[in-house]
Design a protein around this motif. Structure first.
Motif, mmCIF file in Angstrom:
data_model
loop_
_atom_site.group_PDB
_atom_site.id
_atom_site.type_symbol
_atom_site.label_atom_id
_atom_site.label_comp_id
_atom_site.label_asym_id
_atom_site.label_seq_id
_atom_site.Cartn_x
_atom_site.Cartn_y
_atom_site.Cartn_z
ATOM 1 N N LEU A 80 -11.176 -1.691 5.812
ATOM 2 C CA LEU A 80 -11.124 -0.641 6.829
ATOM 3 C C LEU A 80 -12.023 -0.975 8.013
ATOM 4 C CD1 LEU A 80 -9.932 2.083 7.577
ATOM 5 C CD2 LEU A 80 -11.877 3.185 6.440
ATOM 6 N N VAL A 81 -13.206 -1.495 7.727
ATOM 7 C CA VAL A 81 -14.133 -1.892 8.795
ATOM 8 C C VAL A 81 -13.524 -2.999 9.650
ATOM 9 C CG1 VAL A 81 -16.343 -3.026 9.254
ATOM 10 C CG2 VAL A 81 -16.221 -1.173 7.592
ATOM 11 N N LYS A 82 -12.738 -3.855 9.023
ATOM 12 C CA LYS A 82 -12.110 -4.963 9.743
ATOM 13 C C LYS A 82 -10.896 -4.515 10.559
ATOM 14 C CE LYS A 82 -9.520 -7.902 7.520
ATOM 15 N NZ LYS A 82 -9.030 -8.983 6.618
ATOM 16 N N SER A 83 -10.109 -3.589 10.021
ATOM 17 C CA SER A 83 -8.848 -3.215 10.676
ATOM 18 C C SER A 83 -9.003 -2.119 11.728
ATOM 19 C CB SER A 83 -7.825 -2.767 9.632
ATOM 20 O OG SER A 83 -8.277 -1.633 8.925
ATOM 21 N N TRP A 116 -7.624 4.661 16.126
ATOM 22 C CA TRP A 116 -7.217 5.790 15.294
ATOM 23 C C TRP A 116 -5.773 5.685 14.826
ATOM 24 C CZ3 TRP A 116 -10.830 8.553 13.196
ATOM 25 C CH2 TRP A 116 -12.053 8.676 13.838
ATOM 26 N N ILE A 117 -4.940 4.895 15.490
ATOM 27 C CA ILE A 117 -3.541 4.760 15.086
ATOM 28 C C ILE A 117 -3.429 4.134 13.701
ATOM 29 C CG2 ILE A 117 -3.174 2.458 16.074
ATOM 30 C CD1 ILE A 117 -0.672 5.377 16.097
ATOM 31 N N THR A 118 -4.482 3.464 13.270
ATOM 32 C CA THR A 118 -4.444 2.834 11.941
ATOM 33 C C THR A 118 -4.221 3.865 10.841
ATOM 34 O OG1 THR A 118 -5.575 1.251 10.486
ATOM 35 C CG2 THR A 118 -6.933 2.953 11.469
ATOM 36 N N PHE A 119 -4.630 5.140 11.095
ATOM 37 C CA PHE A 119 -4.458 6.181 10.085
ATOM 38 C C PHE A 119 -3.041 6.736 10.046
ATOM 39 C CE2 PHE A 119 -9.031 6.199 11.048
ATOM 40 C CZ PHE A 119 -9.517 5.966 9.773
ATOM 41 N N ALA A 120 -2.176 6.253 10.920
ATOM 42 C CA ALA A 120 -0.764 6.630 10.859
ATOM 43 C C ALA A 120 0.008 5.715 9.922
ATOM 44 C CB ALA A 120 -0.141 6.579 12.256
ATOM 45 N N PHE A 121 -0.591 4.614 9.515
ATOM 46 C CA PHE A 121 0.062 3.656 8.629
ATOM 47 C C PHE A 121 -0.037 4.112 7.177
ATOM 48 C CE2 PHE A 121 -0.522 1.093 12.366
ATOM 49 C CZ PHE A 121 0.528 0.183 12.357
ATOM 50 N N TYR A 122 1.080 4.075 6.474
ATOM 51 C CA TYR A 122 1.089 4.398 5.037
ATOM 52 C C TYR A 122 0.198 3.426 4.282
ATOM 53 C CZ TYR A 122 3.005 5.782 0.481
ATOM 54 O OH TYR A 122 3.158 6.247 -0.805
ATOM 55 N N THR A 123 0.174 2.186 4.730
ATOM 56 C CA THR A 123 -0.695 1.178 4.118
ATOM 57 C C THR A 123 -2.146 1.629 4.146
ATOM 58 O OG1 THR A 123 0.752 -0.674 4.650
ATOM 59 C CG2 THR A 123 -1.582 -1.177 4.360
ATOM 60 N N ASN A 151 -4.466 2.732 0.878
ATOM 61 C CA ASN A 151 -5.732 2.056 0.601
ATOM 62 C C ASN A 151 -6.907 3.024 0.619
ATOM 63 O OD1 ASN A 151 -5.709 -1.196 0.478
ATOM 64 N ND2 ASN A 151 -3.943 -0.455 1.615
ATOM 65 N N ILE A 152 -6.855 4.030 1.489
ATOM 66 C CA ILE A 152 -7.890 5.070 1.484
ATOM 67 C C ILE A 152 -7.825 5.867 0.179
ATOM 68 C CG2 ILE A 152 -8.582 7.262 2.534
ATOM 69 C CD1 ILE A 152 -7.897 6.048 5.252
ATOM 70 N N MET A 153 -6.608 6.157 -0.283
ATOM 71 C CA MET A 153 -6.465 6.866 -1.551
ATOM 72 C C MET A 153 -7.014 6.036 -2.712
ATOM 73 S SD MET A 153 -5.706 9.474 -3.267
ATOM 74 C CE MET A 153 -5.020 10.454 -1.935
ATOM 75 N N TYR A 155 6.131 2.235 11.890
ATOM 76 C CA TYR A 155 7.093 1.344 11.245
ATOM 77 C C TYR A 155 8.444 1.475 11.944
ATOM 78 C CZ TYR A 155 3.547 1.315 7.579
ATOM 79 O OH TYR A 155 2.362 1.190 6.889
ATOM 80 N N PRO A 156 9.236 0.412 11.971
ATOM 81 C CA PRO A 156 10.524 0.457 12.696
ATOM 82 C C PRO A 156 11.475 1.532 12.186
ATOM 83 C CG PRO A 156 10.333 -1.547 11.356
ATOM 84 C CD PRO A 156 8.985 -0.922 11.392
ATOM 85 N N PHE A 157 11.427 1.863 10.890
ATOM 86 C CA PHE A 157 12.365 2.853 10.347
ATOM 87 C C PHE A 157 11.988 4.293 10.695
ATOM 88 C CE2 PHE A 157 9.732 0.955 6.923
ATOM 89 C CZ PHE A 157 8.850 1.994 6.706
ATOM 90 N N PHE A 158 10.865 4.505 11.394
ATOM 91 C CA PHE A 158 10.506 5.849 11.851
ATOM 92 C C PHE A 158 10.966 6.107 13.285
ATOM 93 C CE2 PHE A 158 6.698 6.008 8.749
ATOM 94 C CZ PHE A 158 7.489 6.618 7.792
#
Length: 197
Positions: A20-23, A29-36, A40-42, A161-164
Protein backbone atom coordinates in the motif's frame (compact mmCIF):
# COMPACT_ATOMS: atom_id res chain seq x y z
CA UNK A 1 -4.05 -21.89 16.10
CA UNK A 2 -1.04 -23.49 14.31
CA UNK A 3 2.15 -21.46 14.48
CA UNK A 4 2.46 -21.48 10.69
CA UNK A 5 -0.90 -19.66 10.38
CA UNK A 6 0.30 -16.99 12.77
CA UNK A 7 3.57 -16.62 10.87
CA UNK A 8 1.81 -16.35 7.49
CA UNK A 9 -0.61 -13.74 8.82
CA UNK A 10 2.27 -11.69 10.25
CA UNK A 11 3.94 -11.86 6.83
CA UNK A 12 0.67 -10.79 5.18
CA UNK A 13 0.35 -7.75 7.43
CA UNK A 14 3.91 -6.68 6.59
CA UNK A 15 3.53 -7.27 2.84
CA UNK A 16 0.20 -5.43 2.68
CA UNK A 17 1.70 -2.38 4.40
CA UNK A 18 4.67 -2.43 2.02
CA UNK A 19 2.40 -2.78 -1.02
CA UNK A 20 0.00 0.00 0.00
CA UNK A 21 2.85 2.39 0.83
CA UNK A 22 4.34 1.62 -2.58
CA UNK A 23 1.15 1.89 -4.66
CA UNK A 24 -0.62 4.86 -3.04
CA UNK A 25 1.89 7.55 -4.17
CA UNK A 26 1.56 6.34 -7.79
CA UNK A 27 -2.25 6.50 -8.02
CA UNK A 28 -3.37 8.61 -5.09
CA UNK A 29 -6.89 8.18 -3.73
CA UNK A 30 -8.08 6.45 -6.92
CA UNK A 31 -6.21 3.37 -5.73
CA UNK A 32 -9.12 2.73 -3.32
CA UNK A 33 -11.48 2.32 -6.27
CA UNK A 34 -9.63 -0.85 -7.30
CA UNK A 35 -11.08 -4.18 -6.13
CA UNK A 36 -7.48 -5.37 -5.88
CA UNK A 37 -6.73 -2.68 -3.29
CA UNK A 38 -9.90 -3.43 -1.34
CA UNK A 39 -9.22 -7.17 -1.29
CA UNK A 40 -5.68 -6.55 -0.06
CA UNK A 41 -6.92 -4.13 2.60
CA UNK A 42 -9.41 -6.77 3.72
CA UNK A 43 -6.57 -9.27 3.92
CA UNK A 44 -4.56 -6.82 6.04
CA UNK A 45 -7.51 -6.17 8.38
CA UNK A 46 -8.53 -9.82 8.66
CA UNK A 47 -4.96 -10.86 9.47
CA UNK A 48 -4.72 -8.14 12.12
CA UNK A 49 -8.02 -9.23 13.70
CA UNK A 50 -6.95 -12.88 13.64
CA UNK A 51 -3.58 -12.09 15.22
CA UNK A 52 -5.25 -9.88 17.81
CA UNK A 53 -7.73 -12.63 18.73
CA UNK A 54 -4.89 -15.12 19.08
CA UNK A 55 -2.80 -12.75 21.18
CA UNK A 56 -5.71 -11.93 23.50
CA UNK A 57 -6.76 -15.56 23.89
CA UNK A 58 -10.22 -14.89 22.45
CA UNK A 59 -9.79 -16.90 19.25
CA UNK A 60 -11.47 -19.97 20.76
CA UNK A 61 -14.16 -20.30 23.43
CA UNK A 62 -14.17 -22.83 26.27
CA UNK A 63 -15.69 -25.52 24.05
CA UNK A 64 -13.02 -25.04 21.38
CA UNK A 65 -15.16 -23.20 18.82
CA UNK A 66 -13.46 -20.40 16.89
CA UNK A 67 -14.74 -16.83 17.23
CA UNK A 68 -16.99 -16.10 14.26
CA UNK A 69 -15.75 -12.58 13.47
CA UNK A 70 -12.05 -13.33 12.76
CA UNK A 71 -13.03 -16.47 10.86
CA UNK A 72 -15.57 -14.81 8.58
CA UNK A 73 -13.17 -11.92 7.87
CA UNK A 74 -10.47 -14.40 6.85
CA UNK A 75 -12.97 -16.25 4.64
CA UNK A 76 -14.08 -12.98 3.05
CA UNK A 77 -10.47 -11.93 2.41
CA UNK A 78 -9.63 -15.32 0.86
CA UNK A 79 -12.63 -15.17 -1.51
CA UNK A 80 -11.82 -11.60 -2.52
CA UNK A 81 -8.17 -12.48 -3.09
CA UNK A 82 -9.10 -15.45 -5.27
CA UNK A 83 -11.47 -13.16 -7.20
CA UNK A 84 -8.59 -10.68 -7.60
CA UNK A 85 -6.24 -13.31 -9.02
CA UNK A 86 -8.81 -14.91 -11.34
CA UNK A 87 -10.04 -11.55 -12.67
CA UNK A 88 -6.46 -10.41 -13.30
CA UNK A 89 -5.25 -13.61 -14.95
CA UNK A 90 -8.35 -14.54 -16.94
CA UNK A 91 -10.07 -11.21 -17.70
CA UNK A 92 -7.67 -8.27 -17.48
CA UNK A 93 -4.75 -10.03 -19.18
CA UNK A 94 -6.91 -11.32 -22.10
CA UNK A 95 -8.45 -7.83 -22.42
CA UNK A 96 -4.99 -6.45 -23.18
CA UNK A 97 -3.22 -6.18 -19.85
CA UNK A 98 0.41 -7.19 -19.55
CA UNK A 99 0.74 -10.55 -17.80
CA UNK A 100 4.31 -9.72 -16.85
CA UNK A 101 3.36 -6.38 -15.31
CA UNK A 102 0.12 -7.49 -13.64
CA UNK A 103 1.38 -10.76 -12.18
CA UNK A 104 5.16 -10.76 -11.99
CA UNK A 105 6.53 -7.22 -11.65
CA UNK A 106 4.36 -4.31 -10.49
CA UNK A 107 1.44 -6.52 -9.44
CA UNK A 108 3.49 -9.36 -7.94
CA UNK A 109 2.52 -8.75 -4.31
CA UNK A 110 -1.15 -7.80 -4.61
CA UNK A 111 -2.11 -10.03 -7.55
CA UNK A 112 -0.08 -13.17 -6.82
CA UNK A 113 1.98 -13.48 -3.62
CA UNK A 114 -0.53 -12.13 -1.10
CA UNK A 115 -3.50 -13.98 -2.66
CA UNK A 116 -1.59 -17.28 -2.51
CA UNK A 117 -0.48 -16.75 1.10
CA UNK A 118 -3.94 -15.65 2.19
CA UNK A 119 -5.79 -18.55 0.59
CA UNK A 120 -3.27 -21.23 1.62
CA UNK A 121 -3.28 -20.03 5.24
CA UNK A 122 -7.07 -19.94 5.45
CA UNK A 123 -7.67 -23.23 3.66
CA UNK A 124 -4.90 -25.27 5.27
CA UNK A 125 -4.20 -23.87 8.72
CA UNK A 126 -7.07 -21.72 10.03
CA UNK A 127 -10.60 -22.36 11.36
CA UNK A 128 -13.23 -22.19 8.63
CA UNK A 129 -16.42 -20.18 8.28
CA UNK A 130 -19.82 -21.84 8.32
CA UNK A 131 -21.66 -22.80 5.14
CA UNK A 132 -23.88 -19.70 4.96
CA UNK A 133 -20.87 -17.38 4.89
CA UNK A 134 -20.57 -17.77 1.09
CA UNK A 135 -23.14 -14.99 0.70
CA UNK A 136 -20.94 -12.36 2.41
CA UNK A 137 -18.29 -12.00 -0.35
CA UNK A 138 -20.97 -12.23 -3.03
CA UNK A 139 -23.03 -9.38 -1.57
CA UNK A 140 -20.04 -7.13 -0.87
CA UNK A 141 -18.56 -7.70 -4.33
CA UNK A 142 -21.96 -7.09 -5.96
CA UNK A 143 -22.34 -3.80 -4.04
CA UNK A 144 -18.83 -2.77 -5.10
CA UNK A 145 -19.62 -3.55 -8.74
CA UNK A 146 -22.91 -1.65 -8.68
CA UNK A 147 -21.19 1.37 -7.11
CA UNK A 148 -18.48 1.37 -9.79
CA UNK A 149 -21.05 1.03 -12.58
CA UNK A 150 -23.04 3.94 -11.13
CA UNK A 151 -19.94 6.15 -10.71
CA UNK A 152 -18.96 5.40 -14.31
CA UNK A 153 -22.51 6.11 -15.50
CA UNK A 154 -22.43 9.47 -13.72
CA UNK A 155 -18.93 10.08 -15.13
CA UNK A 156 -17.54 10.54 -11.64
CA UNK A 157 -14.83 7.98 -12.34
CA UNK A 158 -13.34 6.24 -15.36
CA UNK A 159 -13.00 2.51 -14.80
CA UNK A 160 -10.85 1.66 -12.98
CA UNK A 161 -11.42 -1.58 -14.91
CA UNK A 162 -12.48 -1.70 -18.59
CA UNK A 163 -15.66 -3.69 -17.82
CA UNK A 164 -17.01 -0.82 -15.66
CA UNK A 165 -16.97 1.71 -18.52
CA UNK A 166 -20.71 1.71 -19.17
CA UNK A 167 -20.66 4.45 -21.81
CA UNK A 168 -18.26 2.47 -24.00
CA UNK A 169 -19.89 -0.96 -23.72
CA UNK A 170 -23.58 0.01 -23.65
CA UNK A 171 -26.43 -1.37 -21.55
CA UNK A 172 -26.13 -4.91 -22.89
CA UNK A 173 -22.43 -5.07 -22.13
CA UNK A 174 -22.98 -3.66 -18.65
CA UNK A 175 -25.65 -6.24 -17.79
CA UNK A 176 -23.43 -8.99 -19.19
CA UNK A 177 -20.46 -7.93 -17.03
CA UNK A 178 -22.65 -7.60 -13.94
CA UNK A 179 -23.78 -11.20 -14.43
CA UNK A 180 -20.26 -12.46 -15.17
CA UNK A 181 -18.66 -10.79 -12.16
CA UNK A 182 -21.44 -11.92 -9.81
CA UNK A 183 -21.13 -15.47 -11.13
CA UNK A 184 -17.34 -15.44 -10.69
CA UNK A 185 -17.39 -14.31 -7.05
CA UNK A 186 -20.15 -16.84 -6.30
CA UNK A 187 -18.04 -19.65 -7.77
CA UNK A 188 -14.93 -18.37 -5.95
CA UNK A 189 -16.84 -18.38 -2.64
CA UNK A 190 -17.89 -22.00 -3.11
CA UNK A 191 -14.39 -23.01 -4.25
CA UNK A 192 -12.78 -21.58 -1.11
CA UNK A 193 -15.46 -23.24 1.01
CA UNK A 194 -14.94 -26.57 -0.75
CA UNK A 195 -11.14 -26.40 -0.42
CA UNK A 196 -11.45 -25.58 3.28
CA UNK A 197 -13.49 -28.70 4.13
Amino acid sequence: MPTIAIIINIILVILEIVDLVKSFPKRGWITFAFYTTLSNIMTFLSSLVLLGACASGSMFDASGHAAWFPVILRYLASCMMLMTFVTTAFILVPLGGSAKELLFTEGLLHHLVCPILCIVSYVCFEPHARAGAWLVPVLLTFCYGMLMFWLNYKRRIDGPYPFFRVHRQGKGGTVMWMCILTAIITVMSFIVRALAR
